[in-house]
Design a protein around this motif. Structure first.
Motif, PDB file in Angstrom:
ATOM      1  N   PHE A 124      -3.527   2.725  19.140  1.00  8.59           N
ATOM      2  CA  PHE A 124      -2.468   3.542  18.465  1.00  8.59           C
ATOM      3  C   PHE A 124      -3.046   4.774  17.949  1.00  8.59           C
ATOM      4  N   ALA A 125      -4.377   4.850  17.387  1.00  9.40           N
ATOM      5  CA  ALA A 125      -4.735   5.965  16.708  1.00  9.40           C
ATOM      6  C   ALA A 125      -5.235   7.031  17.826  1.00  9.40           C
ATOM      7  N   LYS A 126      -5.698   6.434  18.835  1.00 12.04           N
ATOM      8  CA  LYS A 126      -6.165   7.386  20.135  1.00 12.04           C
ATOM      9  C   LYS A 126      -5.005   8.080  20.717  1.00 12.04           C
TER      10      LYS A 126
ATOM     11  N   LYS B 163     -15.534   7.263  18.599  1.00 13.27           N
ATOM     12  CA  LYS B 163     -15.650   7.513  19.721  1.00 13.27           C
ATOM     13  C   LYS B 163     -14.380   7.270  20.604  1.00 13.27           C
ATOM     14  N   ARG B 164     -13.982   6.185  20.587  1.00 15.75           N
ATOM     15  CA  ARG B 164     -12.689   5.816  21.145  1.00 15.75           C
ATOM     16  C   ARG B 164     -11.406   6.484  20.582  1.00 15.75           C
ATOM     17  N   ILE B 165     -11.417   6.633  19.423  1.00 16.65           N
ATOM     18  CA  ILE B 165     -10.116   7.319  18.956  1.00 16.65           C
ATOM     19  C   ILE B 165     -10.356   8.676  19.056  1.00 16.65           C
ATOM     20  N   THR B 166     -11.267   9.413  18.939  1.00 21.72           N
ATOM     21  CA  THR B 166     -11.520  11.143  19.202  1.00 21.72           C
ATOM     22  C   THR B 166     -12.212  11.489  20.227  1.00 21.72           C
TER      23      THR B 166
ATOM     24  N   ALA C  84      -8.049  -0.021  11.253  1.00 15.51           N
ATOM     25  CA  ALA C  84      -9.280  -0.371  12.288  1.00 15.51           C
ATOM     26  C   ALA C  84     -10.662  -0.648  11.569  1.00 15.51           C
ATOM     27  N   ILE C  85     -11.131   0.013  10.729  1.00 13.93           N
ATOM     28  CA  ILE C  85     -12.491   0.016   9.996  1.00 13.93           C
ATOM     29  C   ILE C  85     -12.286  -1.214   9.147  1.00 13.93           C
ATOM     30  N   SER C  86     -11.144  -1.548   8.421  1.00 18.40           N
ATOM     31  CA  SER C  86     -10.848  -2.663   7.835  1.00 18.40           C
ATOM     32  C   SER C  86     -11.161  -4.230   8.490  1.00 18.40           C
ATOM     33  N   GLU C  87     -10.494  -3.888   9.816  1.00 16.56           N
ATOM     34  CA  GLU C  87     -10.768  -5.097  10.844  1.00 16.56           C
ATOM     35  C   GLU C  87     -12.189  -5.025  11.116  1.00 16.56           C
ATOM     36  N   VAL C  88     -12.905  -4.127  11.363  1.00 19.41           N
ATOM     37  CA  VAL C  88     -14.212  -4.030  11.777  1.00 19.41           C
ATOM     38  C   VAL C  88     -15.021  -4.814  10.583  1.00 19.41           C
ATOM     39  N   VAL C  89     -14.745  -4.706   9.515  1.00 20.73           N
ATOM     40  CA  VAL C  89     -15.612  -5.300   8.403  1.00 20.73           C
ATOM     41  C   VAL C  89     -15.108  -6.560   8.339  1.00 20.73           C
ATOM     42  N   ALA C  90     -13.903  -7.092   8.436  1.00 20.58           N
ATOM     43  CA  ALA C  90     -13.523  -8.420   8.526  1.00 20.58           C
ATOM     44  C   ALA C  90     -13.969  -9.236   9.690  1.00 20.58           C
TER      45      ALA C  90
ATOM     46  N   PHE D  83       0.819  -1.149   0.178  1.00 21.49           N
ATOM     47  CA  PHE D  83       0.160   0.095   0.067  1.00 21.49           C
ATOM     48  C   PHE D  83       0.850   1.156  -0.100  1.00 21.49           C
ATOM     49  N   PRO D  84       0.294   2.516  -0.691  1.00 18.97           N
ATOM     50  CA  PRO D  84       1.060   3.574  -0.574  1.00 18.97           C
ATOM     51  C   PRO D  84       0.770   4.345   0.829  1.00 18.97           C
ATOM     52  N   ASP D  85       1.895   4.957   1.250  1.00 18.53           N
ATOM     53  CA  ASP D  85       1.926   5.596   2.516  1.00 18.53           C
ATOM     54  C   ASP D  85       0.752   6.796   2.414  1.00 18.53           C
ATOM     55  N   ASP D  86       0.444   7.129   3.915  1.00 18.63           N
ATOM     56  CA  ASP D  86      -0.586   8.091   3.935  1.00 18.63           C
ATOM     57  C   ASP D  86      -0.226   8.835   5.300  1.00 18.63           C
ATOM     58  N   ASP D  87      -1.070   9.753   5.650  1.00 19.94           N
ATOM     59  CA  ASP D  87      -1.072  10.092   7.280  1.00 19.94           C
ATOM     60  C   ASP D  87      -1.294   8.953   8.143  1.00 19.94           C
ATOM     61  N   MET D  88      -0.514   9.011   9.228  1.00 21.44           N
ATOM     62  CA  MET D  88      -0.306   7.794   9.940  1.00 21.44           C
ATOM     63  C   MET D  88      -1.994   7.572  10.711  1.00 21.44           C
ATOM     64  N   LEU D  89      -2.671   8.852  11.201  1.00 19.63           N
ATOM     65  CA  LEU D  89      -3.945   8.577  11.899  1.00 19.63           C
ATOM     66  C   LEU D  89      -4.808   8.183  10.785  1.00 19.63           C
TER      67      LEU D  89
END
Length: 310
Positions: free
Chosen positions: A213-215, A287-290, A170-176, A157-163
């Motif tokens: 980590f995001a939080k 909610k947990r992150i932000t 996290a959302i990908s893992e939710v879906v999975a 995957f290409p790099d992006d902002d870390m958050l």
């Protein structure tokens, strides 16, 4: 965990049950945990959750597996091929960001390095998922994965902002996790059901790590909540990523492969969706992150627009 690691004799007996450090920023800044301490906690949890692919597959009764079961297994094996490049990218990006922040904010640098260190466990656990499902496919003589497909799905995957990266993961893992949980309820063989349940539990654990980590990044003040909401909106908008390969327009990407774009929907075979459950878990993750509460797709968009000043 409430207490940090201790250097006193007998400390190992006092450590308690292994757990994800949900308040990572506090652990570093107030409790004084070092990267060595954090790596130890990651190792303890990893060892407590280890399982054997060979033992799990030995419990599957292949004679009981129907065509619908076979389709779920085949889709899972293909999808899991994309996780290694995700973990490889996370390790590389976390280390680069660690060094970028090292002088500016050592705490953020430590959070980045803790994340990159943990990626080795994520990579190992996802390897269990990939090899388990693809070995099942091979034994059942399902449509083979060609070397060309294997290589295509390994694009990093290409790099992006870390958050943004951590929120997307996290959302990908939710879906999975939701998908695998649904799979476990649809299959009849106890061995295959146990495999799907184990993988779903792993994905929930990965989700919780990414959220932690995001939080920590948001808690540090170095990253803004708007980036997490931008990614959530990408998934939850009309025709968004949460709909996977069923959405009307699936973007063509030359840089990488998203597993949710690759699920094949064949006539007569259901593929899990459970959109409402996925949405609820995404709201909870935000909610947990932000610290910001949202309860609908519309409120995610509204909050994102407010945060970016629109």
């Amino acid at each position: 965990m409430e207490d940090g690691p201790s250097s006193t004799p007998g400390a190992q007996e006092q450590e308690g049950r292994p757990a994800i450090m949900a308040e990572l920023y506090e652990a570093i800044t107030q409790r004084g945990l070092s990267l060595v301490d954090l790596a130890w906690e990651q190792q303890r949890l990893h060892e407590s959750r280890r399982w054997s692919v060979m033992e799990m597959l030995a419990a599957v009764d292949f004679e009981r597996l129907g065509e619908a079961d076979r389709h779920l297994v085949w889709n899972a094996g293909r999808a899991e091929l994309t996780t290694k490049p995700g973990a490889d990218r996370l390790e590389r990006l976390a280390d680069a960001e660690c060094r970028r922040w090292q002088e500016k904010d050592p705490t953020v640098a430590a959070i980045m390095q803790a994340c990159g260190t943990w990626s080795r466990y994520w990579n190992e656990e996802e390897a269990h998922h990939e090899t388990a499902f693809n070995r099942l496919s091979t034994v059942m003589r399902l449509e083979p994965i060609t070397d060309a497909t294997f290589i295509e799905f390994r694009k990093v995957f290409p790099d992006d902002d870390m958050l943004r990266t951590l929120t997307l993961l996290a959302i990908s893992e939710v879906v999975a996790a939701v998908d695998y949980g649904q799979c476990s309820q649809r299959v009849e063989d106890p061995g295959l059901r146990a495999l799907f349940k184990q993988v779903a539990a792993d994905e929930i654990q990965h989700m919780n790590y990414f959220i932690a980590f995001a939080k920590a990044l948001v808690d540090s003040g170095g990253y803004q909540a708007k980036e997490a909401f931008a990614v959530a909106h990408l998934f939850l908008r009309d025709g968004g990523e949460v709909h996977g390969s069923k959405r009307e327009r699936v973007e063509s990407r030359d840089t990488h492969v998203n597993w949710w774009d690759q699920l094949e929907h064949r006539d007569g075979f259901e593929v899990p969706e459970s959109l409402r459950k996925k949405e609820q878990l995404i709201f909870h993750a935000l909610k947990r992150i932000t610290g910001i509460t949202v309860t609908s797709r519309e409120s995610v968009e509204d909050t994102w627009m407010d945060l970016v000043g629109c």
